[in-house]
Design an enzyme around this catalytic site. Structure first.
Site, PDB file in Angstrom:
ATOM      1  N   SER A  25       0.825  -1.213   0.000  1.00  0.00           N
ATOM      2  CA  SER A  25       0.000   0.000   0.000  1.00  0.00           C
ATOM      3  C   SER A  25       0.861   1.265   0.000  1.00  0.00           C
ATOM      4  O   SER A  25       0.524   2.254  -0.673  1.00  0.00           O
ATOM      5  CB  SER A  25      -0.956   0.001   1.191  1.00  0.00           C
ATOM      6  OG  SER A  25      -0.255  -0.086   2.414  1.00  0.00           O
ATOM      7  N   MET A 104      10.265  -7.074   5.343  1.00  0.00           N
ATOM      8  CA  MET A 104      10.352  -7.702   6.663  1.00  0.00           C
ATOM      9  C   MET A 104      11.660  -8.449   6.876  1.00  0.00           C
ATOM     10  O   MET A 104      11.712  -9.524   7.458  1.00  0.00           O
ATOM     11  CB  MET A 104       9.160  -8.651   6.847  1.00  0.00           C
ATOM     12  CG  MET A 104       7.810  -7.969   6.714  1.00  0.00           C
ATOM     13  SD  MET A 104       7.610  -6.539   7.811  1.00  0.00           S
ATOM     14  CE  MET A 104       7.539  -7.372   9.401  1.00  0.00           C
ATOM     15  N   HIS A 123       8.033   3.679   9.776  1.00  0.00           N
ATOM     16  CA  HIS A 123       7.710   2.877  10.956  1.00  0.00           C
ATOM     17  C   HIS A 123       6.415   3.405  11.575  1.00  0.00           C
ATOM     18  O   HIS A 123       6.227   4.623  11.665  1.00  0.00           O
ATOM     19  CB  HIS A 123       8.844   2.962  11.976  1.00  0.00           C
ATOM     20  CG  HIS A 123       8.607   2.134  13.200  1.00  0.00           C
ATOM     21  ND1 HIS A 123       8.750   0.758  13.205  1.00  0.00           N
ATOM     22  CD2 HIS A 123       8.223   2.469  14.453  1.00  0.00           C
ATOM     23  CE1 HIS A 123       8.470   0.290  14.406  1.00  0.00           C
ATOM     24  NE2 HIS A 123       8.143   1.314  15.176  1.00  0.00           N
ATOM     25  N   ASP A 155      19.807   2.451   9.686  1.00  0.00           N
ATOM     26  CA  ASP A 155      21.172   2.133  10.101  1.00  0.00           C
ATOM     27  C   ASP A 155      21.188   0.682  10.580  1.00  0.00           C
ATOM     28  O   ASP A 155      20.257  -0.067  10.324  1.00  0.00           O
ATOM     29  CB  ASP A 155      21.683   3.116  11.161  1.00  0.00           C
ATOM     30  CG  ASP A 155      20.838   3.129  12.421  1.00  0.00           C
ATOM     31  OD1 ASP A 155      20.025   2.195  12.628  1.00  0.00           O
ATOM     32  OD2 ASP A 155      20.989   4.065  13.231  1.00  0.00           O
ATOM     33  N   GLU A 156      22.229   0.284  11.274  1.00  0.00           N
ATOM     34  CA  GLU A 156      22.347  -1.111  11.685  1.00  0.00           C
ATOM     35  C   GLU A 156      21.600  -1.410  12.981  1.00  0.00           C
ATOM     36  O   GLU A 156      21.616  -2.549  13.455  1.00  0.00           O
ATOM     37  CB  GLU A 156      23.819  -1.505  11.784  1.00  0.00           C
ATOM     38  CG  GLU A 156      24.523  -1.470  10.435  1.00  0.00           C
ATOM     39  CD  GLU A 156      25.850  -2.204  10.422  1.00  0.00           C
ATOM     40  OE1 GLU A 156      25.889  -3.374  10.844  1.00  0.00           O
ATOM     41  OE2 GLU A 156      26.842  -1.598   9.983  1.00  0.00           O
ATOM     42  N   GLY A 157      20.939  -0.426  13.568  1.00  0.00           N
ATOM     43  CA  GLY A 157      20.111  -0.666  14.736  1.00  0.00           C
ATOM     44  C   GLY A 157      18.683  -1.004  14.327  1.00  0.00           C
ATOM     45  O   GLY A 157      18.365  -1.158  13.147  1.00  0.00           O
ATOM     46  N   ASP A 159      15.190   0.397  13.983  1.00  0.00           N
ATOM     47  CA  ASP A 159      14.402   1.631  13.892  1.00  0.00           C
ATOM     48  C   ASP A 159      15.095   2.784  14.616  1.00  0.00           C
ATOM     49  O   ASP A 159      14.460   3.577  15.317  1.00  0.00           O
ATOM     50  CB  ASP A 159      12.998   1.410  14.469  1.00  0.00           C
ATOM     51  CG  ASP A 159      12.251   0.288  13.759  1.00  0.00           C
ATOM     52  OD1 ASP A 159      12.362   0.196  12.536  1.00  0.00           O
ATOM     53  OD2 ASP A 159      11.563  -0.496  14.445  1.00  0.00           O
ATOM     54  N   ALA A 187      -2.092   7.643   7.434  1.00  0.00           N
ATOM     55  CA  ALA A 187      -1.119   8.726   7.587  1.00  0.00           C
ATOM     56  C   ALA A 187       0.183   8.403   6.859  1.00  0.00           C
ATOM     57  O   ALA A 187       0.812   9.288   6.260  1.00  0.00           O
ATOM     58  CB  ALA A 187      -0.851   8.971   9.073  1.00  0.00           C
TER      59      ALA A 187
END
Length: 222
Positions: A25, A104, A123, A155-157, A159, A187
């Site tokens: 979507s 995912m 997110h 990045d590698e974290g 979120d 939104a």
């Protein structure tokens, strides 16, 4: 003096690659905004780790290149060979920015180094609050009165990259996880194209983790 014909040179369009695992979507909202000239960009590659993903059908309906690439044996990340195939496909298509639209899989350092500072995700919460899975349910369970969605660099974290844009969504007294999630998704479909438009126009500037140059003028989903 002979009149000169109008210039036929078209504005340069940012080349986007989109990765998704589901219905698509957010991809539809972005692709249609590009087609309508609302975003100075073009989608040149759509990739999925799910062979029957709706995002591939939406891309093919719009005449856009759409490819399934097997992720390998892992459940939450790409095997090294698969990751290399994703990078190769995107680079061969001349992709400048990678847009994650419900993808995912965790992307590792090799992928991110191939597109440094040019991988973006959305997110369903107001980060840094409620990172990870089912953020709308986390927000509802926590009892917040306002949540929303966030577009951020990857990045590698988890979120944890710099925030590019956010939109707020009120939490209503009678909300269920499903109803809240639906309004957040509404939104998202406004926010994501707006942020990509700002990227395409080179409006976003960085000051450490802070970013400047984007504002969301559209009303929040209700």
């Amino acid at each position: 003096m002979k009149p000169q014909p109008p210039s036929s040179s078209a504005p340069r369009l940012l080349r986007l690659g989109v990765l998704g695992s589901g219905k698509g979507s957010n991809f539809v909202a972005l692709a249609d905004a590009c087609a309508a000239g609302q975003v100075a960009a073009q989608v040149v590659s759509v990739l999925s780790d799910v062979e029957a993903a709706g995002i591939l059908d939406h891309a093919r309906t719009r005449g856009l290149p759409a490819t399934f690439i097997s992720p390998g044996k892992f459940r939450t990340k790409l095997e090294d060979d698969a990751e290399s195939e994703y990078v190769r496909n995107l680079q061969n298509a001349g992709v400048e920015w990678v847009v994650l639209a419900g993808f995912m899989r965790i992307l590792k350092g090799g992928f991110l180094r191939s597109f440094p500072g040019r991988v973006v995700n959305i997110h369903p919460s107001l980060l840094p609050a409620f990172p990870g899975l089912e953020a709308w349910r986390q927000a509802l369970d926590h009892g917040v009165k306002v949540t929303g969605c966030t577009v951020h660099l990857v990045d590698e974290g988890v979120d944890s990259g710099p925030i590019l844009g956010q939109a707020t969504v009120p939490v209503l007294d009678d909300d269920t996880p499903a109803s809240l999630h639906a309004r957040i998704q509404e939104a998202e479909r406004h926010l994501y194209p707006a942020v990509i438009a700002a990227i395409a126009q080179d409006r976003i500037r960085f000051d450490g983790r802070r970013t400047r140059g984007f504002s969301m003028n559209a009303p929040s989903a209700r």
